[in-house]
Design a protein around this motif. Structure first.
Motif, PDB file in Angstrom:
ATOM      1  N   HIS A   1       0.865  -1.190   0.000  1.00 39.84           N
ATOM      2  CA  HIS A   1       0.000   0.000   0.000  1.00 39.84           C
ATOM      3  C   HIS A   1       0.899   1.238   0.000  1.00 39.84           C
ATOM      4  N   ASP A   2       2.097   1.056   0.540  1.00 42.80           N
ATOM      5  CA  ASP A   2       3.065   2.144   0.616  1.00 42.80           C
ATOM      6  C   ASP A   2       3.894   2.210  -0.669  1.00 42.80           C
ATOM      7  N   SER A   3       4.466   1.055  -1.055  1.00 40.34           N
ATOM      8  CA  SER A   3       5.420   1.077  -2.174  1.00 40.34           C
ATOM      9  C   SER A   3       4.754   1.321  -3.529  1.00 40.34           C
TER      10      SER A   3
ATOM     11  N   ALA B   1       3.353  -2.057   9.952  1.00 42.95           N
ATOM     12  CA  ALA B   1       4.278  -1.068  10.539  1.00 42.95           C
ATOM     13  C   ALA B   1       4.234   0.237   9.736  1.00 42.95           C
ATOM     14  N   GLU B   2       4.097   0.127   8.418  1.00 45.17           N
ATOM     15  CA  GLU B   2       4.052   1.356   7.595  1.00 45.17           C
ATOM     16  C   GLU B   2       2.708   2.081   7.782  1.00 45.17           C
ATOM     17  N   VAL B   3       1.656   1.314   8.049  1.00 41.74           N
ATOM     18  CA  VAL B   3       0.362   1.954   8.340  1.00 41.74           C
ATOM     19  C   VAL B   3       0.497   2.756   9.638  1.00 41.74           C
TER      20      VAL B   3
ATOM     21  N   GLY C   1      11.287   6.226  11.489  1.00 39.39           N
ATOM     22  CA  GLY C   1      11.559   4.835  11.892  1.00 39.39           C
ATOM     23  C   GLY C   1      12.540   4.106  10.998  1.00 39.39           C
ATOM     24  N   HIS C   2      12.909   4.743   9.875  1.00 37.80           N
ATOM     25  CA  HIS C   2      13.731   4.036   8.895  1.00 37.80           C
ATOM     26  C   HIS C   2      15.235   4.229   9.112  1.00 37.80           C
ATOM     27  N   THR C   3      15.633   5.265   9.873  1.00 36.13           N
ATOM     28  CA  THR C   3      17.072   5.506  10.036  1.00 36.13           C
ATOM     29  C   THR C   3      17.677   4.335  10.809  1.00 36.13           C
TER      30      THR C   3
ATOM     31  N   THR D   1      11.832  -8.894   8.646  1.00 38.67           N
ATOM     32  CA  THR D   1      11.102  -8.186   7.598  1.00 38.67           C
ATOM     33  C   THR D   1      11.377  -6.686   7.771  1.00 38.67           C
ATOM     34  N   HIS D   2      11.145  -5.968   6.674  1.00 38.22           N
ATOM     35  CA  HIS D   2      11.341  -4.516   6.690  1.00 38.22           C
ATOM     36  C   HIS D   2      10.500  -3.868   7.798  1.00 38.22           C
ATOM     37  N   GLY D   3       9.255  -4.311   7.908  1.00 36.00           N
ATOM     38  CA  GLY D   3       8.350  -3.692   8.875  1.00 36.00           C
ATOM     39  C   GLY D   3       8.741  -3.962  10.326  1.00 36.00           C
TER      40      GLY D   3
ATOM     41  N   ALA E   1      11.750  -4.239  11.362  1.00 41.01           N
ATOM     42  CA  ALA E   1      12.875  -3.326  11.601  1.00 41.01           C
ATOM     43  C   ALA E   1      12.372  -1.880  11.750  1.00 41.01           C
ATOM     44  N   VAL E   2      11.384  -1.509  10.939  1.00 42.33           N
ATOM     45  CA  VAL E   2      10.836  -0.145  11.026  1.00 42.33           C
ATOM     46  C   VAL E   2      10.119   0.054  12.366  1.00 42.33           C
ATOM     47  N   ALA E   3       9.441  -0.984  12.836  1.00 46.80           N
ATOM     48  CA  ALA E   3       8.750  -0.870  14.128  1.00 46.80           C
ATOM     49  C   ALA E   3       9.762  -0.595  15.240  1.00 46.80           C
TER      50      ALA E   3
END
Ligand code: NAD
Ligand code: ZN
Length: 359
Positions: free
Chosen positions: A135-137, A183-185, A246-248, A263-265, A267-269
């Motif tokens: 939904h993000d990408s 996590a992106e939501v 959250g991405h740094t 997963t990416h999410g 790590a973002v969390a």
């Protein structure tokens, strides 16, 4: 089904979200001008057995449809597969009036979009995302592939003609991938919309039984927030950088663990929890939000930090981030929920917070 519009300065395009959004696909293709000559569907080997036949069956018998199935996994967002897709496009006789359909998660969307952006100097493509993360990408026009020396380092801005998001596809998505996308939501809510954040926090207590109504609402709001940011800053010269919340640290964790371990999410969390903590230190506000969010993230199944991560190594990674500025780490911080800003964070503070975060 819901329809939104992404109104980026260089292009406006529709996003359809919902059960049966796929029905829009043939209608949309029919309306494209100039008329579509040939179609190449690019997908991966998990998605193909589930959805490729369904998508292909919807396409008009007057158009020649070709298919290219890649192995799954982010390591496949590679030069080798980029070349393989271009070869397939050439062999299939795609011309400047042809169309690529990206059917899959963010890996496929990024790769197929990048193929479309460069094939014959750019042809049209449609995103059909099948993961929650997508939904993000799928929205915003960033396409690209990974280089050995860095993730997403080679790419182009190229918007799709449309995004068609058949959310029934999420029913076959493993729960760890749902968590990754969710996590992106949460990120979209935290940076832009306090009411949305509170509603998520109230309503979503488990990711194994997210009712499709709640999920659809969350996806639509998340896309709206992203579309709004892209409208203001298509090429990431300003506010779009706030999506990096959250991405740094998230990217640094992914790289330290080795891509694909988390997963990416997930790590973002972890990165968002850390960014809240740094924000509390910088703005001098209490850590109540961090505590509350920690408890919620654990309840939703996000993993605790693995043992063995070292502050020095993570810090070195964070300094290599695309957003670092003259060797100083820039992070997106929240002065309050629903509001974000990009700030330089002094080394000593960052190190201190990182050490206590890892402890
Ligand atoms: P992904 O595409 O690798 O999909 C995750 C896994 O789910 C894969 O194994 C895939 O085969 C499988 N899968 C996909 N749909 C399925 C379905 N409906 N049912 C069952 N299995 C299914 O990963 P992702 O999380 O969707 O996307 C991650 C990628 O997105 C990364 O490469 C990241 O860099 C990129 N990304 C890009 C942007 C952007 O703005 N372009 C933004 C965020 C992330
Ligand atoms: Zn992300």
């Amino acid at each position: 089904m819901e329809q939104l519009t992404v109104a980026a300065p260089s292009k406006h395009y529709p996003v359809f979200v919902g059960e049966n959004a796929l029905q829009q696909l043939p209608l949309l293709i029919q309306e494209l001008t100039p008329a579509v000559t040939r179609i190449l569907i690019i997908t991966d080997d998990n998605v193909a057995p589930l959805y490729l036949g369904k998508v292909a069956a919807l396409l008009s018998s007057e158009t020649t449809v070709h298919e290219h199935i890649l192995p799954h996994g982010d390591q496949e967002k590679s030069f080798a597969n980029y070349i393989a897709c271009q070869t397939k496009a050439l062999e299939s006789g795609l011309d400047r009036r042809s169309l690529i359909i990206a059917l899959g998660g963010g890996m496929i969307g990024d790769l197929a979009g990048f193929v479309a952006s460069t094939y014959m100097r750019g042809i049209r493509f449609i995103q059909v995302p099948t993961t929650l993360l997508a939904h993000d990408s799928a929205v915003g026009g960033k396409t690209g592939i990974n280089h050995e020396l860095g993730k997403n380092m080679i790419g182009a801005f190229h918007h799709p003609e449309a995004v068609i998001y058949p959310i029934e596809c999420l029913r076959t998505l493993p729960v760890n991938e749902i968590r990754s996308g969710f996590a992106e939501v949460i990120k979209h809510a935290l940076i832009k919309d306090e009411v949305f954040y509170r509603a998520l926090h109230e309503e979503v207590r488990s990711l194994t039984e997210v009712g499709s109504g709640t999920l659809q609402k969350a996806i639509v709001t998340g896309i709206q927030i992203k579309a709004d940011i892209v409208r203001q800053d298509e090429r990431e010269n300003g506010v779009r950088a706030l999506l990096n919340f959250g991405h740094t640290l998230g990217h640094a964790i992914e790289a330290e663990l080795g891509y694909g371990k988390w997963t990416h999410g997930d790590a973002v969390a972890a990165g968002m929890r850390f960014a809240l903590r740094v924000g509390a230190a910088v703005y001098g506000i209490p850590l109540i939000e961090e505590k509350e969010m920690n408890a919620w993230l654990i309840e939703l199944g996000y993993p605790p930090l693995p043992a063995g991560l070292e502050a020095e190594r993570l810090l070195a990674r964070m300094k290599k981030d695309k957003k670092s500025h003259r060797g100083t780490v820039q992070m997106v911080l929240l002065p309050r929920i629903g509001r974000a800003e990009l700030l330089e964070v002094p080394d000593p503070l960052l190190k201190r917070e990182l050490q206590s975060f890892l402890a």
